[in-house]
Design an enzyme around this catalytic site. Structure first.
Site, PDB file in Angstrom:
ATOM      1  N   ASN A 167       0.814  -1.222   0.000  1.00 25.69           N
ATOM      2  CA  ASN A 167       0.000   0.000   0.000  1.00 25.69           C
ATOM      3  C   ASN A 167       0.847   1.271   0.000  1.00 25.69           C
ATOM      4  OD1 ASN A 167      -2.569  -1.032  -0.195  1.00 25.69           O
ATOM      5  ND2 ASN A 167      -2.928  -1.123   2.007  1.00 25.69           N
ATOM      6  N   TYR A 186      -4.034  -8.829   6.000  1.00 24.84           N
ATOM      7  CA  TYR A 186      -3.760  -8.484   4.604  1.00 24.84           C
ATOM      8  C   TYR A 186      -2.344  -7.974   4.375  1.00 24.84           C
ATOM      9  CZ  TYR A 186      -8.471  -9.073   2.674  1.00 24.84           C
ATOM     10  OH  TYR A 186      -9.651  -9.586   2.218  1.00 24.84           O
ATOM     11  N   HIS A 187      -1.584  -7.738   5.447  1.00 22.68           N
ATOM     12  CA  HIS A 187      -0.179  -7.343   5.347  1.00 22.68           C
ATOM     13  C   HIS A 187       0.025  -6.111   4.472  1.00 22.68           C
ATOM     14  CE1 HIS A 187      -0.638 -11.725   5.894  1.00 22.68           C
ATOM     15  NE2 HIS A 187       0.241 -11.540   6.853  1.00 22.68           N
ATOM     16  N   CYS A 188      -0.962  -5.221   4.478  1.00 20.51           N
ATOM     17  CA  CYS A 188      -0.895  -3.957   3.715  1.00 20.51           C
ATOM     18  C   CYS A 188      -0.695  -4.179   2.218  1.00 20.51           C
ATOM     19  CB  CYS A 188       0.214  -3.045   4.241  1.00 20.51           C
ATOM     20  SG  CYS A 188       0.047  -2.604   5.974  1.00 20.51           S
ATOM     21  N   THR A 189      -1.104  -5.352   1.720  1.00 20.04           N
ATOM     22  CA  THR A 189      -0.959  -5.623   0.290  1.00 20.04           C
ATOM     23  C   THR A 189      -2.172  -6.369  -0.255  1.00 20.04           C
ATOM     24  OG1 THR A 189       0.421  -6.652  -1.438  1.00 20.04           O
ATOM     25  CG2 THR A 189       0.451  -7.694   0.766  1.00 20.04           C
TER      26      THR A 189
END
Length: 341
Positions: free
Chosen positions: A60, A298-301
C-alpha cells in the site's frame, strides 16, 4: 557535539552507499521509513497525466500514493499480473511500458509471497522506453543483493528496521545523481538559510527538519554488522530456515503455503493459510499459547492477496531473520501441528 552527530550520520550514509554500490553517498537521503521514501520518489517525479506501470504485489505504500495521484493529478496506472507463486508476466510488462510511461515501480520481493522479481530485466524494459525504475527494497536490502549498478535503478527505497538491523523510524531513498525530484517536505536544513527555496545540494534538498540522529546512528551499526556477516551468508541462513519451515508446514493437512514452491528462491518469510481457521485466530493462539510472534491479515498488500487468491480471508505470515534458530522453526511447526489437530 554537533560535529560528532554529523559524523555519525555521514558514517551511516557512507556505509549504505558501500552496501548499495553507490558512488556518492550524498545520493542517499534519510527518511523515517520506506513509506516516506516511496512517497518522496513517487510524488517527487510524477506530473499531471503521467503514465505509471506497477505490479500486482505492490505494498500500500506504493499503491496508495499512486491512487492518490491518479485522483488529483490524473496519472494513469497499470498493474501487471503476478501469478500465485509470485512470477511477474514480463511479456505484459513490456507491452504496457510505452514511450508515454514515466515510471515503472516494483517490489524487489513480495512482503506476502516472498517471491523475488527480476529487477534487472524490469529495469532494461523500463529504460528501453525512457521510463524511470523505482525499486521497493523493503524485503531485500540487508538479506539479498541490492546493487544500484547491477539493477540500473533510478531510485531505491528501503527501511532501516528490517534486515539492516536498525531501529524503527529509519529508512532512506537512493536517487540517481542527475535525477531531480520535487521535495516532499520544505523547511529548515541548516544550510543556505537565507534562501527562500530549498537548497539544491544533496542531501539537504530532501532532508528538511532535524534528522533522527540517534536512530540513524543505530542504523549505521546495523549496516556495518550486515556487511561484517556478509549478504550471501545471511541469505543462505534464511533460505535454509524457510525451506525447513515450509517442509514442516506442508505436512499439515489443510495448510497451504503461499508463494514460490520448495526449492525456488525466495526471501525469508513464509505466509500460509489453514483450512477452517481464521488467520487472526491462528496468530492469536501462536502468540498467547506458544509465545510465537507472526503477522495475520492483509499485510498492507491487498493486491498481493488478489494475486495469491486469499482475498477475503488473509493469511498468517512468519518472518525469518538472521538471528532465527532451527529450534524456533521446529517450535513453530510443532505449534501449528497442535493447532491443526
Amino acid at each position: 557535539m554537533a560535529m560528532n552527530a554529523g559524523r555519525s550520520i555521514l558514517q551511516t550514509r557512507t556505509a549504505l552507499a558501500q552496501l548499495l554500490q553507490v558512488d556518492n553517498a550524498n545520493d542517499i537521503v534519510f527518511t523515517s521509513n520506506t513509506t516516506e521514501a516511496l512517497n518522496l520518489a513517487i510524488k517527487g517525479c510524477l506530473r499531471e497525466g503521467d503514465h505509471v506501470v506497477a505490479t500486482m504485489i505492490e505494498h500500500n505504500s506504493v499503491r496508495r500514493p499512486l491512487e492518490y495521484l491518479k485522483r488529483i493529478k490524473g496519472i494513469q496506472v497499470d498493474y501487471i499480473p503476478v501469478s500465485a507463486q509470485g512470477i511477474l508476466d514480463l511479456a505484459e510488462l513490456k507491452e504496457r511500458v510505452t514511450s508515454q510511461t514515466r515510471l515503472v515501480v516494483c517490489a524487489h520481493s513480495s512482503n506476502l509471497l516472498g517471491s523475488i522479481l527480476p529487477v534487472e530485466e524490469i529495469g532494461k524494459i523500463a529504460h528501453a522506453a525512457g521510463a524511470l525504475l523505482l525499486i521497493d527494497a523493503a524485503q531485500t536490502i540487508g538479506c539479498y543483493p541490492v546493487d544500484v549498478k547491477q539493477t540500473g535503478a533510478d531510485m531505491i527505497a528501503f527501511p532501516g528496521h528490517k534486515s539492516l538491523l536498525g531501529p524503527q523510524g529509519t529508512g532512506g531513498l537512493y536517487i540517481r545523481p542527475d535525477l531531480e525530484l520535487e521535495p516532499l517536505l520544505h523547511g529548515g536544513t541548516g544550510s543556505q538559510s537565507e534562501a527562500v527555496e530549498m537548497p539544491k545540494v544533496r542531501p539537504d534538498q530532501y532532508e528538511a527538519g532535524t534528522l533522527n540522529t540517534v536512530g540513524i546512528a543505530g542504523l549505521g551499526s546495523g549496516v556495518r554488522t550486515v556487511m561484517e556477516y556478509g549478504i550471501e551468508k545471511i541469505y543462505q541462513h534464511e533460505w535454509q530456515l524457510t525451506q525447513q519451515l515450509m517442509q514442516g508446514l506442508l505436512e499439515i493437512k489443510g495448510l497451504t503455503c503461499l508463494g514460490p514452491e520448495l526449492g525456488v528462491p525466495r526471501t525469508g518469510l513464509v505466509a500460509f493459510t489453514l483450512e477452517g481457521w481464521d488467520a487472526a485466530e491462528v496468530a492469536f493462539r501462536l502468540d498467547r499459547q506458544y509465545q510465537i510472534s507472526v503477522r495475520a491479515g492483509y499485510h498492507c498488500t491487498p493486491l498481493g492477496h488478489m494475486s495469491a487468491g486469499t482475498t477475503g480471508r488473509g493469511a498468517v505470515r512468519a518472518s525469518v531473520g538472521y538471528s532465527t534458530t532451527v529450534q524456533e522453526i521446529e517450535a513453530l511447526i510443532s505449534a501449528m501441528k497442535q493447532i491443526a489437530q
